[in-house]
Design a protein around this motif. Structure first.
Motif, PDB file in Angstrom:
ATOM      1  N   SER A  73      42.708  27.903  11.022  1.00  0.00           N
ATOM      2  CA  SER A  73      42.168  26.865  11.746  1.00  0.00           C
ATOM      3  C   SER A  73      40.706  26.499  11.607  1.00  0.00           C
ATOM      4  CB  SER A  73      42.308  27.161  13.217  1.00  0.00           C
ATOM      5  OG  SER A  73      43.840  27.560  13.709  1.00  0.00           O
ATOM      6  N   ASP A  74      39.889  27.549  11.302  1.00  0.00           N
ATOM      7  CA  ASP A  74      38.543  27.276  11.199  1.00  0.00           C
ATOM      8  C   ASP A  74      38.124  26.321   9.770  1.00  0.00           C
ATOM      9  OD1 ASP A  74      37.940  28.798  13.458  1.00  0.00           O
ATOM     10  OD2 ASP A  74      37.188  30.539  12.540  1.00  0.00           O
ATOM     11  N   MET A  75      39.192  26.593   8.901  1.00  0.00           N
ATOM     12  CA  MET A  75      39.118  25.815   7.600  1.00  0.00           C
ATOM     13  C   MET A  75      39.549  24.747   7.766  1.00  0.00           C
ATOM     14  SD  MET A  75      40.452  28.796   5.120  1.00  0.00           S
ATOM     15  CE  MET A  75      40.861  27.666   3.907  1.00  0.00           C
ATOM     16  N   ASN A  76      40.075  24.139   8.601  1.00  0.00           N
ATOM     17  CA  ASN A  76      40.719  22.702   8.932  1.00  0.00           C
ATOM     18  C   ASN A  76      40.676  22.583  10.516  1.00  0.00           C
ATOM     19  OD1 ASN A  76      41.613  20.629   7.318  1.00  0.00           O
ATOM     20  ND2 ASN A  76      43.812  21.454   7.077  1.00  0.00           N
ATOM     21  N   PRO A  77      39.731  22.202  10.942  1.00  0.00           N
ATOM     22  CA  PRO A  77      39.454  22.018  12.171  1.00  0.00           C
ATOM     23  C   PRO A  77      40.239  20.796  12.636  1.00  0.00           C
ATOM     24  CG  PRO A  77      37.372  21.551  11.120  1.00  0.00           C
ATOM     25  CD  PRO A  77      38.370  21.987  10.266  1.00  0.00           C
ATOM     26  N   THR A  78      40.668  20.870  13.973  1.00  0.00           N
ATOM     27  CA  THR A  78      41.360  19.635  14.731  1.00  0.00           C
ATOM     28  C   THR A  78      40.399  18.842  15.220  1.00  0.00           C
ATOM     29  OG1 THR A  78      43.158  21.136  14.860  1.00  0.00           O
ATOM     30  CG2 THR A  78      43.284  18.996  16.071  1.00  0.00           C
ATOM     31  N   TYR A  79      40.742  17.346  15.068  1.00  0.00           N
ATOM     32  CA  TYR A  79      39.848  16.303  15.734  1.00  0.00           C
ATOM     33  C   TYR A  79      40.531  15.452  16.322  1.00  0.00           C
ATOM     34  CZ  TYR A  79      36.231  18.113  12.569  1.00  0.00           C
ATOM     35  OH  TYR A  79      35.438  18.769  11.993  1.00  0.00           O
ATOM     36  N   GLU A 117      34.858  22.513  18.947  1.00  0.00           N
ATOM     37  CA  GLU A 117      33.344  22.509  19.308  1.00  0.00           C
ATOM     38  C   GLU A 117      33.565  21.862  20.659  1.00  0.00           C
ATOM     39  OE1 GLU A 117      30.976  24.478  17.917  1.00  0.00           O
ATOM     40  OE2 GLU A 117      32.530  25.271  16.556  1.00  0.00           O
ATOM     41  N   ARG A 118      34.393  21.039  21.047  1.00  0.00           N
ATOM     42  CA  ARG A 118      34.373  20.091  21.989  1.00  0.00           C
ATOM     43  C   ARG A 118      33.120  19.321  22.105  1.00  0.00           C
ATOM     44  NH1 ARG A 118      36.463  24.401  26.842  1.00  0.00           N
ATOM     45  NH2 ARG A 118      38.361  24.848  25.983  1.00  0.00           N
ATOM     46  N   THR A 119      33.024  18.718  21.067  1.00  0.00           N
ATOM     47  CA  THR A 119      31.717  17.734  21.065  1.00  0.00           C
ATOM     48  C   THR A 119      32.304  16.607  20.219  1.00  0.00           C
ATOM     49  OG1 THR A 119      31.296  18.746  18.806  1.00  0.00           O
ATOM     50  CG2 THR A 119      30.149  19.591  20.643  1.00  0.00           C
ATOM     51  N   VAL A 120      31.493  15.311  20.333  1.00  0.00           N
ATOM     52  CA  VAL A 120      31.871  14.216  19.862  1.00  0.00           C
ATOM     53  C   VAL A 120      31.075  14.305  18.676  1.00  0.00           C
ATOM     54  CG1 VAL A 120      31.370  11.590  19.783  1.00  0.00           C
ATOM     55  CG2 VAL A 120      32.168  12.944  22.007  1.00  0.00           C
ATOM     56  N   VAL A 121      31.822  14.053  17.370  1.00  0.00           N
ATOM     57  CA  VAL A 121      31.088  14.285  16.034  1.00  0.00           C
ATOM     58  C   VAL A 121      30.777  12.876  15.564  1.00  0.00           C
ATOM     59  CG1 VAL A 121      31.903  16.680  15.666  1.00  0.00           C
ATOM     60  CG2 VAL A 121      33.520  14.386  14.721  1.00  0.00           C
ATOM     61  N   TRP A 122      31.562  11.747  15.864  1.00  0.00           N
ATOM     62  CA  TRP A 122      31.353  10.331  15.551  1.00  0.00           C
ATOM     63  C   TRP A 122      31.765   9.357  16.493  1.00  0.00           C
ATOM     64  CZ3 TRP A 122      33.916   6.046  14.608  1.00  0.00           C
ATOM     65  CH2 TRP A 122      33.050   5.012  13.849  1.00  0.00           C
ATOM     66  N   ALA A 123      30.840   8.203  16.719  1.00  0.00           N
ATOM     67  CA  ALA A 123      31.385   7.225  17.725  1.00  0.00           C
ATOM     68  C   ALA A 123      30.845   6.184  17.306  1.00  0.00           C
ATOM     69  CB  ALA A 123      30.695   7.516  18.847  1.00  0.00           C
TER      70      ALA A 123
END
Length: 75
Positions: A15-21, A66-72
């Protein structure tokens, strides 16, 4: 061919190698509509580009782990 259980540590590493978005589309009044879930940031970015070609608008890519927005932005 033998099979074995996929233990929790192996699952975490995979899961760490292919995180979910999650991908969201921003609607009027800042409401968000969930669009899709993908594995990997590159796949998420490519998916937003494709979405923007057929349905231009503001999209958000959210890193579930990570519960963060990485792009908007506008696509």
């Amino acid at each position: 061919m033998s099979s074995r259980a996929f233990d929790a540590e192996e699952f975490r590493k995979a899961s760490d190698m292919n995180p979910t978005y999650n991908i969201y589309r921003q609607q009027a009044g800042d409401a968000l509509t969930w669009v899709d879930r993908v594995n990997g940031l590159q796949q998420a970015e490519e998916h937003v580009v494709r979405l923007g070609e057929t349905s231009p608008g503001n999209y958000i890519i959210f890193d579930v782990g990570e519960r963060t927005v990485v792009w908007a932005g506008n696509a």
